[in-house]
Design an enzyme around this catalytic site. Structure first.
Site, PDB file in Angstrom:
ATOM      1  N   ASP A  47      38.055 -26.790 -22.069  1.00  0.00           N
ATOM      2  CA  ASP A  47      39.206 -26.757 -21.173  1.00  0.00           C
ATOM      3  C   ASP A  47      38.735 -26.914 -19.730  1.00  0.00           C
ATOM      4  O   ASP A  47      37.599 -26.590 -19.407  1.00  0.00           O
ATOM      5  CB  ASP A  47      39.949 -25.427 -21.308  1.00  0.00           C
ATOM      6  CG  ASP A  47      40.671 -25.313 -22.645  1.00  0.00           C
ATOM      7  OD1 ASP A  47      40.922 -26.370 -23.271  1.00  0.00           O
ATOM      8  OD2 ASP A  47      40.958 -24.176 -23.053  1.00  0.00           O
TER       9      ASP A  47
ATOM     10  N   TYR B 119      41.173 -22.860 -31.877  1.00  0.00           N
ATOM     11  CA  TYR B 119      41.666 -22.560 -30.528  1.00  0.00           C
ATOM     12  C   TYR B 119      41.370 -21.106 -30.198  1.00  0.00           C
ATOM     13  O   TYR B 119      41.957 -20.199 -30.794  1.00  0.00           O
ATOM     14  CB  TYR B 119      43.169 -22.830 -30.444  1.00  0.00           C
ATOM     15  CG  TYR B 119      43.534 -24.297 -30.519  1.00  0.00           C
ATOM     16  CD1 TYR B 119      43.276 -25.151 -29.445  1.00  0.00           C
ATOM     17  CD2 TYR B 119      44.142 -24.831 -31.653  1.00  0.00           C
ATOM     18  CE1 TYR B 119      43.620 -26.494 -29.498  1.00  0.00           C
ATOM     19  CE2 TYR B 119      44.498 -26.173 -31.715  1.00  0.00           C
ATOM     20  CZ  TYR B 119      44.234 -27.003 -30.639  1.00  0.00           C
ATOM     21  OH  TYR B 119      44.572 -28.326 -30.690  1.00  0.00           O
TER      22      TYR B 119
END
Ligand SMILES: [Zn+2]
Ligand SMILES: [Zn+2]
Length: 409
Positions: free
Chosen positions: A231, A369
């Site tokens: 990210d 995730y």
């Protein structure tokens, strides 16, 4: 139809050069050039018919005597490649439709079983002449440069093939995307929102590595192919993330990787750091992008209401190794298909309290995730730390500490 009858019929079409005549049987016999084949057919035909021998005169109706200009074309190729470093090349030819149709008409009229197309003779002959002229080598499979002869315009177009190198990067600063993002407002054309840069973020890992590389290679571009991506707000530390960098249209190819590594590390100083391991080829781009290795993360987690370390440790134990059902997270739902994935966390341990939260290390399958494993994403990820503890937990900070490449165990 025997060869002599065939030769008579071909000669009847009009004036033809030995190259084009010989190419009609271009795949017969070995160790001959097409003009030798053509000359032999012409001689044999004169003998068989007992008529005076007449060599090719005037203009060939198929190629307009293209093959008498092979040397000129080789000179044009050499000139077009000036200033570009290459060791191997390949010649391609763009043949005007009329020229190709002319010879194809003869092939089909006479049902010829073994002709060779003009294009391949031209590629080969100019290729040989370029070798003599430059001392470089032709390479059919993996040439450094491709020279395209455009017979209609008389021009040579050059395509410089990319070079690829393999390495690992560490992203030491948060807030840097892996690759360049077009500005959402103007989509790259430049506007007030992006200060006329066309970009959402001033820099990316791709550009921080690519800019010094483009300079050393005198290249037109640099494309980063990563083994996954972190990210924007996550750091990539530890051993770094494997990547392949594609250098687009380089004018220089023999760059020392050590020198390149130093150039990148000094220009991206403190933000991104690379270790470059070796040269590679395009084939590895697909391999690296489909890499399904495990990833190890270190996260800082905030949990509402105080709890004992033992309580947290047994909650983490309950997440370890079990099947985790993850519906596509809300934060990426706009760009990923909405489905439920099954993933596992093979290791998950608490390293202890830190900055009012807890430092936790998670090793997970590719595609797990992490933020949602902790928060539960409003019930879209199950089980989650939030669900097991019965109180909200969330990731404040995330670092990737290890990206395993499937090729290393
Ligand atoms: Zn010809
Ligand atoms: Zn913009």
């Amino acid at each position: 139809m025997d060869l002599l009858e065939m030769t008579g019929k071909i000669l009847a079409y009009g004036e033809i050069c030995d190259h084009c005549l010989g190419r009609m049987v271009g795949k017969r016999s070995f160790g001959l050039s097409n003009d030798q084949r053509g000359h032999a057919l012409r001689v044999s035909h004169a003998l068989a018919e007992n008529v005076p021998f007449r060599p090719h005169e005037g203009t060939c109706w198929i190629c307009q005597d293209l093959f008498s200009r092979v040397g000129d074309w080789a000179g044009k190729v050499e000139a077009a490649l000036e200033g570009i470093e290459y060791a191997t090349y390949l010649i391609g030819t763009r043949v005007p439709p009329l020229m190709a149709e002319s010879e194809e008409m003869v092939w089909s009229d006479l049902s010829l079983p073994s002709p060779e197309p003009l294009k391949s003779e031209m590629n080969r002959e100019v290729g040989k002449a370029v070798a003599l002229l430059t001392g470089k080598e032709a390479d059919l499979a993996n040439p450094d440069v491709l020279a395209i002869l455009d017979l209609s315009t008389g021009e040579v177009g050059i395509q410089v093939n990319p070079v690829f190198f393999y390495g690992r990067y560490r992203k030491l600063e948060r807030g840097i995307p892996q690759t360049h993002w077009d500005c959402r407002v103007c989509r790259g054309s430049g506007c007030e929102r992006c200060n006329f840069t066309g970009k959402m973020y001033q820099d990316s890992v791709e550009e921080l590595i690519g800019r010094p590389a483009m300079e050393l290679f005198s290249a037109k571009g640099a494309v980063l192919h990563g083994a996954g991506r972190e990210d924007i707000d996550a750091r990539m530390i530890g051993t770094g993330r494997p990547f392949v960098m594609e250098i687009v249209a380089p004018s220089r190819r023999t760059v020392d990787l050590q020198v390149l590594q130093e150039a990148i590390n000094s220009s991206a100083s403190g933000r991104v750091e690379v270790s470059l391991e070796r040269w590679t080829r395009r084939g590895e781009v697909e391999t690296i992008k489909s890499d399904k290795g495990y990833k190890k993360y270190r996260i800082l987690v905030e949990i509402e209401d105080p709890l004992s370390l033992n309580e947290l440790r047994s909650a983490l134990e309950a997440l370890k190794g079990v099947t985790i059902y993850q519906r596509t997270p809300q934060r990426v739902a706009h760009r990923r298909a909405d489905k439920i994935r099954e993933r596992h966390a093979t290791e998950i341990t608490c390293l202890g309290p830190e900055e009012g939260g807890y430092s936790i290390e998670v090793t997970g399958e590719a595609g797990l995730y992490i933020k949602e494993l902790i928060s539960g994403d409003n019930g879209r990820t199950r089980p989650s730390l939030t669900e097991i503890l019965g109180r909200p937990a969330r990731v404040l900070r995330l670092d990737v500490v290890q990206v395993q490449s499937t090729r290393e165990e």
